[in-house]
Design a protein around this motif. Sequence first.
Motif, mmCIF file in Angstrom:
data_model
loop_
_atom_site.group_PDB
_atom_site.id
_atom_site.type_symbol
_atom_site.label_atom_id
_atom_site.label_comp_id
_atom_site.label_asym_id
_atom_site.label_seq_id
_atom_site.Cartn_x
_atom_site.Cartn_y
_atom_site.Cartn_z
ATOM 1 N N VAL A 63 -10.689 -27.313 -30.959
ATOM 2 C CA VAL A 63 -11.624 -27.091 -29.855
ATOM 3 C C VAL A 63 -10.983 -26.253 -28.757
ATOM 4 O O VAL A 63 -11.599 -25.308 -28.231
ATOM 5 C CB VAL A 63 -12.096 -28.453 -29.294
ATOM 6 N N PHE A 64 -9.719 -26.550 -28.406
ATOM 7 C CA PHE A 64 -9.091 -25.845 -27.296
ATOM 8 C C PHE A 64 -8.859 -24.368 -27.606
ATOM 9 O O PHE A 64 -9.218 -23.498 -26.799
ATOM 10 C CB PHE A 64 -7.760 -26.520 -26.949
ATOM 11 N N PHE A 65 -8.264 -24.080 -28.762
ATOM 12 C CA PHE A 65 -7.946 -22.684 -29.057
ATOM 13 C C PHE A 65 -9.194 -21.875 -29.417
ATOM 14 O O PHE A 65 -9.232 -20.662 -29.199
ATOM 15 C CB PHE A 65 -6.914 -22.615 -30.177
ATOM 16 N N THR A 66 -10.217 -22.551 -29.943
ATOM 17 C CA THR A 66 -11.494 -21.852 -30.112
ATOM 18 C C THR A 66 -12.082 -21.480 -28.762
ATOM 19 O O THR A 66 -12.567 -20.358 -28.560
ATOM 20 C CB THR A 66 -12.481 -22.723 -30.900
ATOM 21 N N GLY A 67 -12.039 -22.405 -27.835
ATOM 22 C CA GLY A 67 -12.522 -22.088 -26.500
ATOM 23 C C GLY A 67 -11.679 -21.025 -25.816
ATOM 24 O O GLY A 67 -12.213 -20.180 -25.093
ATOM 25 N N LEU A 68 -10.351 -21.074 -26.035
ATOM 26 C CA LEU A 68 -9.492 -20.061 -25.444
ATOM 27 C C LEU A 68 -9.828 -18.675 -25.992
ATOM 28 O O LEU A 68 -9.795 -17.681 -25.256
ATOM 29 C CB LEU A 68 -8.027 -20.406 -25.719
ATOM 30 N N GLY A 69 -10.161 -18.601 -27.284
ATOM 31 C CA GLY A 69 -10.535 -17.310 -27.861
ATOM 32 C C GLY A 69 -11.880 -16.812 -27.368
ATOM 33 O O GLY A 69 -12.131 -15.597 -27.367
ATOM 34 N N LEU A 70 -12.740 -17.752 -26.955
ATOM 35 C CA LEU A 70 -14.066 -17.366 -26.469
ATOM 36 C C LEU A 70 -14.177 -17.478 -24.960
ATOM 37 O O LEU A 70 -15.274 -17.622 -24.426
ATOM 38 C CB LEU A 70 -15.131 -18.260 -27.123
ATOM 39 N N VAL A 71 -13.036 -17.444 -24.265
ATOM 40 C CA VAL A 71 -13.050 -17.635 -22.821
ATOM 41 C C VAL A 71 -13.773 -16.514 -22.110
ATOM 42 O O VAL A 71 -14.224 -16.687 -20.966
ATOM 43 C CB VAL A 71 -11.604 -17.767 -22.299
ATOM 44 N N ALA A 72 -13.903 -15.366 -22.754
ATOM 45 C CA ALA A 72 -14.598 -14.245 -22.122
ATOM 46 C C ALA A 72 -16.081 -14.542 -21.941
ATOM 47 O O ALA A 72 -16.738 -13.916 -21.097
ATOM 48 C CB ALA A 72 -14.417 -12.967 -22.929
ATOM 49 N N ILE A 73 -16.604 -15.443 -22.734
ATOM 50 C CA ILE A 73 -18.010 -15.838 -22.575
ATOM 51 C C ILE A 73 -18.047 -17.275 -22.092
ATOM 52 O O ILE A 73 -17.079 -18.010 -22.149
ATOM 53 C CB ILE A 73 -18.796 -15.676 -23.904
ATOM 54 N N VAL A 74 -19.193 -17.673 -21.628
ATOM 55 C CA VAL A 74 -19.306 -18.970 -20.959
ATOM 56 C C VAL A 74 -19.011 -20.120 -21.899
ATOM 57 O O VAL A 74 -18.408 -21.126 -21.506
ATOM 58 C CB VAL A 74 -20.721 -19.118 -20.346
ATOM 59 N N VAL A 75 -19.369 -19.997 -23.155
ATOM 60 C CA VAL A 75 -19.208 -21.111 -24.091
ATOM 61 C C VAL A 75 -17.738 -21.496 -24.259
ATOM 62 O O VAL A 75 -17.402 -22.664 -24.501
ATOM 63 C CB VAL A 75 -19.846 -20.758 -25.454
ATOM 64 N N GLY A 76 -16.836 -20.512 -24.112
ATOM 65 C CA GLY A 76 -15.418 -20.813 -24.243
ATOM 66 C C GLY A 76 -14.932 -21.759 -23.157
ATOM 67 O O GLY A 76 -14.090 -22.640 -23.404
ATOM 68 N N ILE A 77 -15.450 -21.601 -21.943
ATOM 69 C CA ILE A 77 -15.052 -22.484 -20.850
ATOM 70 C C ILE A 77 -15.460 -23.917 -21.154
ATOM 71 O O ILE A 77 -14.687 -24.862 -20.972
ATOM 72 C CB ILE A 77 -15.676 -21.999 -19.527
ATOM 73 N N PHE A 78 -16.683 -24.078 -21.658
ATOM 74 C CA PHE A 78 -17.158 -25.429 -21.949
ATOM 75 C C PHE A 78 -16.371 -26.060 -23.097
ATOM 76 O O PHE A 78 -16.153 -27.275 -23.112
ATOM 77 C CB PHE A 78 -18.649 -25.391 -22.286
ATOM 78 N N LEU A 79 -15.952 -25.249 -24.068
ATOM 79 C CA LEU A 79 -15.142 -25.786 -25.164
ATOM 80 C C LEU A 79 -13.777 -26.249 -24.653
ATOM 81 O O LEU A 79 -13.265 -27.294 -25.082
ATOM 82 C CB LEU A 79 -14.978 -24.737 -26.255
ATOM 83 N N MET A 80 -13.179 -25.482 -23.757
ATOM 84 C CA MET A 80 -11.898 -25.899 -23.207
ATOM 85 C C MET A 80 -12.035 -27.180 -22.382
ATOM 86 O O MET A 80 -11.191 -28.078 -22.453
ATOM 87 C CB MET A 80 -11.307 -24.777 -22.345
ATOM 88 N N VAL A 81 -13.109 -27.271 -21.614
ATOM 89 C CA VAL A 81 -13.344 -28.504 -20.860
ATOM 90 C C VAL A 81 -13.526 -29.681 -21.818
ATOM 91 O O VAL A 81 -13.008 -30.787 -21.585
ATOM 92 C CB VAL A 81 -14.580 -28.346 -19.948
ATOM 93 N N ALA A 82 -14.244 -29.439 -22.918
ATOM 94 C CA ALA A 82 -14.427 -30.504 -23.901
ATOM 95 C C ALA A 82 -13.094 -30.955 -24.490
ATOM 96 O O ALA A 82 -12.870 -32.146 -24.724
ATOM 97 C CB ALA A 82 -15.366 -30.026 -25.013
ATOM 98 N N SER A 83 -12.181 -29.990 -24.726
ATOM 99 C CA SER A 83 -10.868 -30.361 -25.259
ATOM 100 C C SER A 83 -10.089 -31.217 -24.267
ATOM 101 O O SER A 83 -9.352 -32.124 -24.660
ATOM 102 C CB SER A 83 -10.078 -29.096 -25.607
ATOM 103 N N PHE A 84 -10.250 -30.941 -22.969
ATOM 104 C CA PHE A 84 -9.596 -31.772 -21.962
ATOM 105 C C PHE A 84 -10.081 -33.219 -22.044
ATOM 106 O O PHE A 84 -9.288 -34.164 -21.988
ATOM 107 C CB PHE A 84 -9.853 -31.221 -20.558
ATOM 108 N N TYR A 85 -11.387 -33.384 -22.167
ATOM 109 C CA TYR A 85 -11.935 -34.736 -22.210
ATOM 110 C C TYR A 85 -11.584 -35.432 -23.525
ATOM 111 O O TYR A 85 -11.388 -36.659 -23.548
ATOM 112 C CB TYR A 85 -13.449 -34.690 -22.017
ATOM 113 N N ILE A 86 -11.500 -34.693 -24.615
ATOM 114 C CA ILE A 86 -11.068 -35.300 -25.881
ATOM 115 C C ILE A 86 -9.613 -35.755 -25.776
ATOM 116 O O ILE A 86 -9.242 -36.845 -26.232
ATOM 117 C CB ILE A 86 -11.256 -34.309 -27.040
ATOM 118 N N ALA A 87 -8.755 -34.904 -25.168
ATOM 119 C CA ALA A 87 -7.356 -35.296 -24.964
ATOM 120 C C ALA A 87 -7.256 -36.512 -24.061
ATOM 121 O O ALA A 87 -6.425 -37.407 -24.287
ATOM 122 C CB ALA A 87 -6.576 -34.128 -24.355
#
Length: 457
Positions: free
Chosen positions: A49-73
């Motif tokens: 989840v984190f590295f997928t979000g990091l790869g998509l950080v240029a678009i909004v969905v990447g930010i939400f994926l990174m936030v989701a990885s924080f909550y999963i951790a």
Amino acid sequence: MSTTTTSTTDAAPRRRGYGSLWAAVPREFGFLILTMPIAIIGLVIISTVFFTGLGLVAIVVGIFLMVASFYIARGFGTLELVRLRWAGRPEIRRPVWERVDSAQGFWRAVFGPFIDGHYWLYLLHSLVVNPIVSIVSWSLTVAWTATALAGVTGWIWQPFIPNDERTFWLNQWLLERFLPDAAPIDPVFGERVLEVLIGVIFLLTLPLVFRGLTLMHDAIARGMLGAWRSEALEREVAELAASRGAAVQAEDASLRRLERDIHDGPQQRLVRLQMDLATIERRLEHDPDSAKALVGEARDQAREALDELRALSRGFAPPLLQDRGLASALESLAARSPVPVEFENRLATDASLPAAIERNAYFIAAELLTNAAKHAGASAIRLRVASRDTGASGHWLDLWVTDNGHGGASPRPGHGLAGLEERVHGLRGLIVVDSPAGGPTVIGAHVPYVPVAASAT
């Protein structure tokens, strides 16, 4: 009167021996054997989840994926704390996730984990630290357990395993290397004895190894997953600020009530007394009989005003409190009550109460006795004061007022008990009200304090 004693400190831990280590083996083994599977599952999910979000950080969905990885951790880190507690380790104080300013807009809530160091530590724990440490601890757990069980039970099942083609015997190699002059023994028998000795050694050290591995995980969790000391200080400052605000509000309400009582009572009587004296002065020469009657009325007005002022003065700390201490002041207060009061003094001789605590305790007792006399319909009251040293939680002053009235007292807003509750909370204490319908009413105020001698050192 029955009193309630609150235990604020746990019993001192008993010295643990080797037998207690064995008693904890099942729980620690369950913790250690599940550590690596949980860590690997967390690593796979969070890294994806984190590295997928990091790869998509240029678009909004990447930010939400990174936030989701924080909550999963955060979830996996919390699970680690729960598992450590289940394994018998002391509870680790968790971070305060809900911030006061977390509800100030959608994007602020979204980006909150990015600026919270706890989320990054939980992420680092799940992605790097825990997988590495869990592999080491899991491998040692499996190897130590397998060696211990195989060694002590090998003589049972190994005779059923063919070993005709075996050319190396560890017991022969050790004898040839360290005891070359020893008499030869059967290699199979020697191997069985050696395996049992090794198994016994590993079995005896098994609880020590399990405890050491569990302590390693506990130390890492305390450093990475626990709350910071600065957060405790921040929370303490916030509590002190709230307590100070409650104390100021309670004092302001008391002053407003005193001002209203003086205005409605003694002030009106003194105004009338002044008018009566002026009338007496005008009539003294022309109508002495009428002036004499007015003098009697003025005397009654003065006496009533004096009685009201004495009643109001009970809200102020008397000189007796400063001269002879809280116990004497409360005893005098009980003696002046219109309802008979039984006073019980359980203050320690070395209590050394601060002046502010004595003054507030006097006010609290005076208010409770007044409420019992005016509103409870009681014919007997008991006042008890005591001090106690709870060890780690410090010193406490306890005030108990019990009456045999009709009960039904509660700290409703706008009533006297609500103001008392604010005052006690302002002192960082607590108030307990037990007043069932029909009575009796038991009210306890418990206030922490620092002895004067201790605060001066």
